[in-house]
Design a protein around this motif. Structure first.
Motif, PDB file in Angstrom:
ATOM      1  N   ASP A  12       1.624   1.064   9.384  1.00 21.69           N
ATOM      2  CA  ASP A  12       2.080   0.133   8.345  1.00 21.69           C
ATOM      3  C   ASP A  12       2.136  -1.293   8.881  1.00 21.69           C
ATOM      4  OD1 ASP A  12       2.392   1.981   6.338  1.00 21.69           O
ATOM      5  OD2 ASP A  12       4.496   2.378   6.779  1.00 21.69           O
ATOM      6  N   GLU A  13       2.659  -1.425  10.107  1.00 23.21           N
ATOM      7  CA  GLU A  13       2.801  -2.755  10.700  1.00 23.21           C
ATOM      8  C   GLU A  13       1.426  -3.426  10.841  1.00 23.21           C
ATOM      9  OE1 GLU A  13       5.915  -4.024  12.389  1.00 23.21           O
ATOM     10  OE2 GLU A  13       6.900  -2.528  11.137  1.00 23.21           O
ATOM     11  N   ARG A  33       1.692  -7.290  10.637  1.00 25.88           N
ATOM     12  CA  ARG A  33       2.896  -7.650  11.367  1.00 25.88           C
ATOM     13  C   ARG A  33       2.715  -7.399  12.866  1.00 25.88           C
ATOM     14  NH1 ARG A  33       8.011  -5.962   7.796  1.00 25.88           N
ATOM     15  NH2 ARG A  33       7.522  -7.193   5.972  1.00 25.88           N
ATOM     16  N   GLY A  53      -3.227  -3.138   2.932  1.00 22.36           N
ATOM     17  CA  GLY A  53      -1.874  -2.592   2.846  1.00 22.36           C
ATOM     18  C   GLY A  53      -1.290  -2.811   1.455  1.00 22.36           C
ATOM     19  N   GLY A  54      -0.750  -1.752   0.857  1.00 21.71           N
ATOM     20  CA  GLY A  54      -0.099  -1.871  -0.451  1.00 21.71           C
ATOM     21  C   GLY A  54      -1.058  -1.970  -1.622  1.00 21.71           C
ATOM     22  N   ALA A  55      -2.374  -1.871  -1.359  1.00 22.68           N
ATOM     23  CA  ALA A  55      -3.325  -2.007  -2.462  1.00 22.68           C
ATOM     24  C   ALA A  55      -3.414  -0.749  -3.314  1.00 22.68           C
ATOM     25  CB  ALA A  55      -4.704  -2.368  -1.931  1.00 22.68           C
ATOM     26  N   GLY A 101       4.915  -0.387  -2.159  1.00 18.30           N
ATOM     27  CA  GLY A 101       4.064  -0.089  -1.022  1.00 18.30           C
ATOM     28  C   GLY A 101       3.982  -1.242  -0.046  1.00 18.30           C
ATOM     29  N   SER A 102       4.738  -2.317  -0.313  1.00 20.00           N
ATOM     30  CA  SER A 102       4.703  -3.466   0.579  1.00 20.00           C
ATOM     31  C   SER A 102       6.072  -3.667   1.208  1.00 20.00           C
ATOM     32  CB  SER A 102       4.327  -4.727  -0.195  1.00 20.00           C
ATOM     33  OG  SER A 102       3.178  -4.474  -0.955  1.00 20.00           O
ATOM     34  N   SER A 130       2.999   6.507  12.096  1.00 20.14           N
ATOM     35  CA  SER A 130       2.815   6.075  10.713  1.00 20.14           C
ATOM     36  C   SER A 130       3.477   4.710  10.479  1.00 20.14           C
ATOM     37  CB  SER A 130       3.338   7.171   9.785  1.00 20.14           C
ATOM     38  OG  SER A 130       4.201   6.670   8.833  1.00 20.14           O
ATOM     39  N   THR A 131       4.609   4.471  11.143  1.00 15.83           N
ATOM     40  CA  THR A 131       5.262   3.163  11.019  1.00 15.83           C
ATOM     41  C   THR A 131       4.398   2.065  11.638  1.00 15.83           C
ATOM     42  OG1 THR A 131       7.432   4.196  11.092  1.00 15.83           O
ATOM     43  CG2 THR A 131       7.348   1.856  11.576  1.00 15.83           C
ATOM     44  N   PHE A 185       0.003  -4.468   7.325  1.00 16.30           N
ATOM     45  CA  PHE A 185       0.610  -5.669   6.758  1.00 16.30           C
ATOM     46  C   PHE A 185       0.614  -6.820   7.758  1.00 16.30           C
ATOM     47  CE2 PHE A 185       2.173  -2.257   4.118  1.00 16.30           C
ATOM     48  CZ  PHE A 185       1.919  -2.760   2.857  1.00 16.30           C
TER      49      PHE A 185
END
Lengths: 438, 316
Positions: free
Chosen positions: A411-412, A417, A256-258, B172-173, A407-408, A415
């Protein structure tokens, strides 16, 4: 003072005050007065679609050919790109000036259809020829027995890999016709490692509806059933998220976020930016992705396609052509749709911008004069058509909302969560909430 | 809604003093000119009052844009009470407001004080500092910030040269995306800065001279002379900034491609409202949300007005 104002006048005022929502800049598609089908004289059509200026040229060329063949019909055209199209279409209907002929998204067909604002093509079967279309593609436009949308083109979700990356880092490219998800994980992790983290071997869009649907069908399930009920349970989708967690742990896909995906367009994709070596794309976009990513892409099946309980890939309508039930010239409108779907010259003018033509004869006739990349997409989709695939079931009302929720939740998971099991629960709950809104 | 009558009320002639015709006609002219200047506002009201009332009606209906609205009573209100995503989006908006408003006001005042020193080239500096406000919330700049704070962005490159390995994207985080937007908002302090600068110019120099004679330090002068005298302007800027940041939409929309992601960390209240209206076609609910936002902003403004008597100093 408001007593004698009609609802329509109110809406008109409202839109005007909201800064001219319906009158955006280029390629206006805002329903100026008297373009609406409801007020138009017979033989005048207002035709709208979604896309950019390039597509607009191709579409307009096709429409001009139609007008040559039907000199008594006038066609005004408008277009809009991005998500604005959906909003403006809704506002056109809300302000009682819907277009006569319009592009309709797969996920919106039932949203509109269930509200009774679209024309049933079945009542004009003498004007619209559908005998050259694959049954499954035609039936995708059926809502409760009414044909509310005619596929304007055919596509599928497929995987592409970038051979340039595999060659550069000395990793043997996988065989995409028979690979399993395990193979995908291994080869992707190998590439990530060989590139020293510069490029990720693959990516798995766990928040993307069509990819998820493909995986579900590989397990013998589906997104939704004919009756609109949910096609999966929480324990059944937990492995979907577990798959990603496993792939991420191996280094096969970005955490995530990479990486940053800038947008939906091909040149904004992770693949084109050289961040990943594989990506799931709509097949009809192969040409633009191949151009953006350097020209060494290979398109094939998603992993697990031959190793699961069933085939997951599908031929899906890239878009539908629909007609407003309020149109003043239904015959002409249906004639226009018939032309777009079945006319060789018209499809030549559109140059595959809306996917592979739904009419198989047109496809065979056109396949000779395509450039190389378009040919790849054509061949790929035609070869899918020869397989025994599960037919697509029209999306239920609320599919669009479900896509956002999905999509949410993705994301969870990315990351950490939500655990895969919790994500499974959340996804089922999201489906219940989105589709329950009748 | 009664429109004010555009004729001045005839003044009571006082029996004692016969007002000169000249002065009364001049006064009447002044009255007139006030209304003339208000005309555009009345014109605008004509266009906004109807949708305004219409949306109040819609808030109590089920309206999907395609069919006529159906009256649904308090359904939307009840749904707002149980809608956890709505509560989350309010939380995002509050967090953003409570952090970015004080920071941007402090930044604006700080820079204004520095610029007030009367340095050479003041005009240039003033323009340079004001520039971000002109373009700050524009789509292009938010795109630029995406490039700066992305996984391969300038910030991570800078950190790498300092030996800090940060490979995650800042936007993105979920933990950092809102922080980036707050930073972006603080950076656009130009408008309050210009107003502060004007206010600082108004403070009579004699006060500072007197304070200096009494041996007050620079800091003491700032605290006891400057701050009280410009407190009405701080109050004004505070009100405007709170109202503005409660309505934040563009930044969240652009940075997340309209999703409010990652993981709803940039789902501002207005963005969620927009999604309800234009993704779910739930215009009744979106209207109810809009009215809730109006009430929330009104409440914050009221609290600010009540609170001002404890810290705002009016000279007269």
């Amino acid at each position: 003072m408001t007593a004698n104002l009609s609802r329509r006048a109110l809406l008109g005022l409202g839109l005007g005050a909201a800064g001219g929502i319906g009158v955006a800049g280029c390629g206006r598609f805002g329903g100026s007065t008297n373009t609406g089908g409801a007020d138009a004289a017979a033989g005048e059509l207002n035709f709208v679609w979604k896309g950019d200026a390039t597509r607009a040229e191709q579409m307009r060329a096709a429409v001009d050919l139609f007008i040559e063949a039907h000199p008594d019909v006038e066609v005004s055209t408008e277009y809009q790109s991005g998500s604005e199209y959906r909003q403006k279409l809704a506002i056109r209907f809300a302000s009682n000036s819907p277009p006569d002929v319009m592009r309709m998204a797969r996920e919106s067909l039932r949203d509109y259809g269930d509200r009774g604002v679209l024309l049933d093509f079945n009542e004009y079967s003498d004007v619209l020829r559908t005998d050259k279309m694959p049954e499954s593609v035609l039936n995708a436009g059926l809502v409760d027995g009414k044909l509310l949308g005619v596929a304007g083109g055919v596509t599928s979700m497929s995987m592409v890999i970038d051979h340039a990356a595999f060659t550069r880092f000395g990793v043997e490219a996988p065989d995409m016709t028979s690979w399993s998800w395990e193979d995908f994980g291994q080869v992707s992790a190998e590439l990530s490692e060989a590139s020293n983290g510069e490029v990720y071997g693959g990516d798995l869009p766990i928040g993307e509806l069509q990819t998820f649907g493909t995986w579900l069908r590989q397990q013998g399930l589906d997104l939704w059933n004919e009756d609109g009920s949910i096609g999966f349970t929480a324990p059944e989708v937990t492995p979907w998220y577990e798959l990603w967690v496993e792939l991420e742990a191996m280094g096969a896909v970005p955490a995530g976020g990479a990486i940053d995906v800038l947008g939906a367009a091909a040149d904004q994709s992770a693949l084109a930016q050289g961040l990943t070596a594989a990506q799931v794309i709509p097949s009809n976009s192969f040409a633009s992705f191949n151009t953006a990513a350097g020209g060494e892409l290979e398109m094939g099946y998603l992993p697990g396609e031959t190793t699961g309980a069933g085939r997951g890939m599908q031929l899906i309508p890239a878009l539908f052509w629909s007609i407003s039930s309020a149109t003043a010239a239904p015959e002409s409108a249906v004639a226009l749709v018939d032309f777009l779907v079945n006319d060789l010259g018209g499809n030549e003018a559109m140059a595959g911008t809306n996917g592979i033509p739904a009419n198989q004869e047109v496809v065979s006739a056109l396949v000779q004069d395509l450039d190389e990349d378009e040919q790849v997409a054509y061949e790929h989709i035609l070869s899918l058509g020869e397989l025994d695939l599960v037919d697509p079931i029209p999306a239920p009302v609320g599919a669009q909302e479900f896509m956002e929720e999905m999509s949410t939740i993705a994301d969870e998971v990315r990351f950490a969560r939500l655990s895969p099991a919790e994500a499974g629960e959340a996804l089922v709950e999201a489906a219940q909430q989105s589709w329950a809104q009748e | 809604m009664t429109a004010p009558v555009l004729t001045p009320t005839p003044r009571q002639r006082s029996g004692r003093v016969r007002a000169g015709t000249q002065s009364s006609s001049r006064r009447r002219r002044q009255d007139w000119s006030g209304y003339v200047f208000l005309l555009p506002w009345f014109g605008g009201m004509l266009f906004t009052i109807v949708p305004f009332l219409w949306s109040l009606y819609l808030a109590f209906t089920d309206y999907n844009l395609l069919n006529p609205p159906e009256f649904s009573g308090l359904t939307n209100i009840k749904r707002m009470i149980t809608d956890t995503t709505l509560h989350h989006s309010l939380g995002v908006t509050f967090l953003y407001t409570f952090i970015s408003v004080p920071l941007s006001l402090i930044a604006a005042l700080g820079v204004a004080v520095l610029l007030n020193k009367g340095m050479s080239g003041l005009k240039i500096y003033r323009s340079v500092f004001y520039l971000p406000s002109l373009i700050g919330s524009s789509v292009a700049v938010v795109m630029l910030w995406r490039a700066i704070f992305g996984a391969d962005g300038i910030v991570n490159d800078l950190l790498a040269t300092l030996g800090i390995q940060h490979t995650q994207s800042w936007i993105g985080s979920p933990d950092t995306a809102l922080g980036v937007l707050i930073t972006l908002n603080v950076w656009t302090f130009g408008a309050p800065m210009v107003i502060f600068l004007a206010a600082l110019r108004q403070v009579p120099a004699a006060y500072y001279e007197a304070a200096a004679l009494d041996g007050a330090s620079r800091w003491r002068q700032f605290r006891s002379v400057t701050l009280p005298l410009i407190s009405p302007v701080i109050f004004f800027n505070l009100i405007l900034a709170v109202i503005g940041s409660m309505q934040t939409f563009t930044q969240g929309y652009v940075v997340s491609n309209g999703t409010g992601g990652p993981s709803n960390s940039t789902l501002f209240y207005n963005l969620y409202l927009y999604q309800q209206g234009f993704t779910s076609f739930d215009m009744g609910y979106a209207s109810a949300m809009a009215w809730l936002l109006l009430l929330v902003i009104a409440a914050f403004t009221a609290i600010n007005f009540i609170g001002q008597k404890y810290w705002v100093y009016y000279e007269n």
